[in-house]
Design an enzyme around this catalytic site. Structure first.
Site, PDB file in Angstrom:
ATOM      1  CG  HIS A 262      -1.744  -1.090   1.699  1.00 48.27           C
ATOM      2  ND1 HIS A 262      -2.889  -1.464   0.956  1.00 48.27           N
ATOM      3  CD2 HIS A 262      -1.716  -1.981   2.518  1.00 48.27           C
ATOM      4  CE1 HIS A 262      -3.440  -2.529   1.069  1.00 48.27           C
ATOM      5  NE2 HIS A 262      -2.511  -3.044   2.221  1.00 48.27           N
TER       6      HIS A 262
HETATM    7  C1  BDR Z   1      -3.213   0.790   5.303  1.00 45.22           C
HETATM    8  O1  BDR Z   1      -3.278   0.181   6.585  1.00 45.22           O
HETATM    9  C2  BDR Z   1      -2.077  -0.142   7.095  1.00 45.22           C
HETATM   10  O2  BDR Z   1      -2.190  -1.469   7.775  1.00 45.22           O
HETATM   11  C3  BDR Z   1      -1.158  -0.132   6.218  1.00 45.22           C
HETATM   12  O3  BDR Z   1       0.381   0.284   6.467  1.00 45.22           O
HETATM   13  C4  BDR Z   1      -1.381   0.951   5.154  1.00 45.22           C
HETATM   14  O4  BDR Z   1      -1.228   2.173   5.434  1.00 45.22           O
HETATM   15  C5  BDR Z   1      -3.592  -0.081   4.251  1.00 45.22           C
HETATM   16  O5  BDR Z   1      -5.116   0.022   4.412  1.00 45.22           O
END
Ligand code: BDR
Ligand code: CA
Length: 311
Positions: free
Chosen positions: A240
């Protein structure tokens, strides 16, 4: 070089986003500000220090920010990132200090001190710190060049509830404040990050890199990948947060639209959901560049090239 502050809750994908930023000579990372999110704020600050020590960049200060979201109790994602937030590699305990100044106060001063429109804030976790800074010092909204954030989802559904993405769900009030602030905002939602999967072939290219940063990144991805394989049956974990840095470095890797994004706050079923007016059905003004497509191979090429430069 382009000046950025990274507000983050490391987090496996946060750690890799930070490494990507550190590896680029086109970005100048002014500071890491941490927030409660994937794990507690104490742990995210500690993890931020560990990443900087691994990359030999202890010249970059770490400021710890808010310990909980504005409107409800803390939600964590240690089921994804492990109890430490960065499970996988065996990293030494950090020795660099966390700065005494609170992250929110640091943000306000840094944004006021920087020349107008010279600074981007990259947000990789819940938006609590910026929201608090905007409440304390509304003048900073007009000074930032922009905010680039990982958050939200339109067609993908949620990853922490059926409707909400984790960062927005973890502090919906904060996301709402930022979306109403008038700051130029670029959003990399799940629609994009779920296209950027760490497949075995992509992981193999990273594993072939010599540095200890790349090795730590691979160890974290392998731990996170196991989770996602179990959960989704996918051939790898979505990456992500590095999408934000990749957009700053190479915007043509992503495609999106200027749209209105509003946050659901009051319905328990949809709390934290990003409601995106993709088809322009309202007269609500556009407040974000919301991405919907990514060139995943181009993204992994960029990432691999950059991680190769780190110690
Ligand atoms: C987001 O949630 C977190 O767990 C990850 O680091 C990312 O920023 C994804 O939904
Ligand atoms: Ca994150």
């Amino acid at each position: 070089a382009h000046r950025i502050i990274i507000d983050t809750d490391p987090g496996v994908d946060d750690a890799i986003a930070i490494m990507l930023a550190l590896a680029s000579d086109r970005l100048k990372v002014e500071a890491l500000v941490t927030v409660a999110g994937n794990v507690t704020v104490e742990q995210t600050a500690r993890n931020a220090c560990m990443i900087l020590e691994l990359a030999q960049r202890t010249d970059i200060p770490v400021h710890a920010g808010c310990a909980r979201p504005i409107g409800h109790t803390r939600v964590s994602a240690s089921h994804v990132h492990g109890v430490t937030g960065m499970d996988g590699p065996d990293l030494p305990a950090p020795t660099m200090p966390v700065q005494p100044r609170h992250g929110v106060d640091y943000l306000i001063d840094a944004i006021r001190d920087a020349p107008r429109h010279s600074l981007h804030l990259v947000m990789l976790g819940p938006m609590t710190n910026l929201a608090m800074a905007l409440i304390k010092a509304p003048d900073i909204a007009a000074r930032l060049r922009g905010v680039v954030a990982m958050g939200g989802a339109r067609c993908e559904g949620g990853n922490i509830t059926p409707s909400a993405e984790f960062n927005f769900y973890a502090d919906p009030e904060a996301a709402d404040i930022v979306l109403r602030s008038g700051i130029a905002l670029t959003l990399l939602p799940l629609d994009v990050t779920h296209q950027c999967l760490t497949t075995p072939a992509r992981l193999a290219r990273l594993r072939a890199l010599p540095g200890r940063c790349a090795s730590a990144a691979v160890a974290m991805l392998e731990a996170a990948g196991r989770f996602d394989l179990n959960k989704y049956g996918w051939a790898g974990a979505p990456l992500h947060d590095p999408c934000t840095i990749a957009w700053l470095l190479q915007p043509d890797l992503f495609a999106g639209r200027q749209v209105n994004v509003s946050i659901s706050l009051h319905d328990p079923l949809t709390r934290g959901m990003s409601v995106v007016d993709w088809w322009d059905t309202t007269d609500r003004p556009a407040n974000a560049l919301f991405m919907h497509d990514a060139n995943a191979d181009g993204f992994y090429d960029l990432l691999t090239r950059h991680l190769a430069r780190l110690p």
